[in-house]
Scaffold this motif. Structure first.
Motif, PDB file in Angstrom:
ATOM      1  N   ILE A  21      13.545  39.851  12.490  1.00 58.64           N
ATOM      2  CA  ILE A  21      14.486  39.471  13.530  1.00 58.64           C
ATOM      3  C   ILE A  21      13.688  38.882  14.687  1.00 58.64           C
ATOM      4  CG2 ILE A  21      16.169  40.306  15.217  1.00 58.64           C
ATOM      5  CD1 ILE A  21      16.954  42.497  13.295  1.00 58.64           C
ATOM      6  N   GLY A  23      13.384  38.336  18.421  1.00 56.57           N
ATOM      7  CA  GLY A  23      13.958  39.017  19.574  1.00 56.57           C
ATOM      8  C   GLY A  23      14.620  38.067  20.554  1.00 56.57           C
ATOM      9  N   ASN A  91      21.698  38.749  21.743  1.00 55.75           N
ATOM     10  CA  ASN A  91      21.252  39.921  22.475  1.00 55.75           C
ATOM     11  C   ASN A  91      22.026  39.950  23.781  1.00 55.75           C
ATOM     12  OD1 ASN A  91      19.588  41.228  24.691  1.00 55.75           O
ATOM     13  ND2 ASN A  91      18.361  41.818  22.921  1.00 55.75           N
ATOM     14  N   VAL A 165      17.749  49.076  16.436  1.00 58.92           N
ATOM     15  CA  VAL A 165      16.494  48.452  16.841  1.00 58.92           C
ATOM     16  C   VAL A 165      15.729  49.445  17.708  1.00 58.92           C
ATOM     17  CG1 VAL A 165      15.387  46.562  18.086  1.00 58.92           C
ATOM     18  CG2 VAL A 165      17.458  46.124  16.743  1.00 58.92           C
ATOM     19  N   ALA A 217      10.505  47.210  16.877  1.00 63.29           N
ATOM     20  CA  ALA A 217      10.183  46.109  17.794  1.00 63.29           C
ATOM     21  C   ALA A 217       9.161  46.564  18.827  1.00 63.29           C
ATOM     22  CB  ALA A 217      11.457  45.638  18.498  1.00 63.29           C
ATOM     23  N   GLN A 238      11.358  43.380  14.599  1.00 62.01           N
ATOM     24  CA  GLN A 238      11.798  42.368  15.553  1.00 62.01           C
ATOM     25  C   GLN A 238      10.574  41.862  16.305  1.00 62.01           C
ATOM     26  OE1 GLN A 238      15.503  42.692  18.041  1.00 62.01           O
ATOM     27  NE2 GLN A 238      14.033  42.883  19.705  1.00 62.01           N
TER      28      GLN A 238
END
Length: 361
Positions: A21, A23, A91, A165, A217, A238
């Motif tokens: 992913i 970010g 996001n 996440v 992440a 991420q």
């Protein structure tokens, strides 16, 4: 590519061929061009909705309207770039004044996923409504926050997260840690926290008879880091900072070059008007803040709890100045590993490098 140690990322009925992913980075760093390119490669491209309409006509007078219009535009554009590959998401910061409107706009525009942090997204399931095709994920940094969110979502909405996440202390931008926690958290202790979060979500997987993928992440730089996260039990990672130094990134050339020329010593923890510590590149802007506040002549209506008379600077203006190229007098958020980025690349080349690194470990 032969044998590999990665597998596709399944989020309910949505599938990304690669467990990566990108970010979400705002203001304006990850918009449709970057997110679409990542999705085209088979990953999950993420658009930041934070003041996403900053370059729309009329933004100075109507931030809320321009942001809603830009959310629709960039999701549609990213999906066109992706050509049916990967997933395209957004996001959305809980701290935003128009959080509710951004969520509803993203759902209406057909976002595949919504990732939400900078606060606890307790109301997110209620905002997307029932039978929504958009998948939702909280950003958490601790087992405690994970338990609070999953318990609330289950109790109030009778549902659970589609994925989670976990953002570590080496992340860029706003951080889910106090300064004391940042100083005390080690790689080993955070590995333990990741495994604790993986364990605590199992209760909800059983209750709702669904898998809840976990994404790690913060500080993920190469294939070795990805392999480590997968070995801990994560389903994917991420990555944000590395995507800034790509041709497809939506930031200005000057912003990208600031990353390429940064050293580890240039990275600093600052206090954001959001109320959280943030990681950024030390520059003239930060040096000035250490001596005096930046006068605020205009409010851009970005944060729910911001009082322009009390905060040291306007984060919207600081981030917009930076993304447009004034990297000396704007705020340049970055991850802890920015000093390891030395050259410009493309999204395709970066994704290939990351995947080959997984195989090599």
């Amino acid at each position: 590519m032969g044998e590999h140690k990665w597998k596709e990322l399944r989020i309910g009925d949505k599938i990304a061929n690669l467990p990566i992913i990108q970010g979400g980075m705002g203001v304006g760093i990850s918009l449709s061009r970057l997110a679409g390119a990542v999705a085209k490669e088979g990953g999950v491209g993420v658009i930041s909705t934070a003041q996403i309409g900053y370059d729309e006509e009329g933004f100075e007078k109507d931030q809320a309207g321009c942001n809603r219009r830009a959310i629709r535009k960039h999701i549609q554009c990213a999906k066109e770039i992706a050509c049916g590959n990967g997933l395209v998401g957004v996001n959305i910061m809980v701290a935003l004044k128009h959080y509710k409107e951004h969520v509803k706009e993203a759902v209406a525009a057909g976002a595949d996923v919504i990732i939400s942090g900078a606060g606890l997204p307790m109301s997110l399931p209620g905002l997307i409504g029932e039978n929504c095709k958009t998948k939702i994920a909280p950003i958490v940094s601790s087992k405690r926050a994970t338990q609070l969110i999953l318990k609330m979502w289950s109790h109030k909405y009778d549902r659970t997260a589609d994925f989670i996440v976990i953002e570590g202390p080496k992340a860029g931008g706003h951080l889910g840690f106090s300064r004391e926690q940042l100083a005390q958290t080690t790689d080993a202790s955070f590995d333990e926290e990741i495994q604790s979060i993986i364990d605590c979500k199992k209760e909800y997987e059983e209750k709702y008879e669904k898998e809840i993928p976990v994404i790690v992440a913060g500080g993920i730089f190469d294939g070795k880091d990805i392999s480590h996260a997968l070995e801990l039990g994560a389903d994917g990672v991420q990555i944000a900072s590395r995507f800034v130094a790509t041709e497809e990134c939506d930031a200005s050339e000057a912003y990208k070059q600031a990353y390429i020329h940064a050293d580890e010593k240039d990275v600093q923890i600052i206090q954001s008007p959001v109320g959280m510590p943030g990681r950024a590149l030390r520059n003239r802007f930060i040096e000035h803040l250490e001596k005096a506040k930046m006068p605020i002549s205009k409010c851009y209506n970005c944060l729910e709890k911001c009082n322009p008379a009390k905060v040291p600077y306007c984060i919207t203006k600081a981030l917009i100045d930076a993304v447009k190229g004034d990297v000396d007098n704007g705020l340049v958020f970055c991850g802890a590993n920015v000093g390891r980025i030395h050259e410009m690349t493309t999204v395709h080349a970066l994704m290939q490098e990351l995947l080959s690194g997984i195989q090599a470990t």
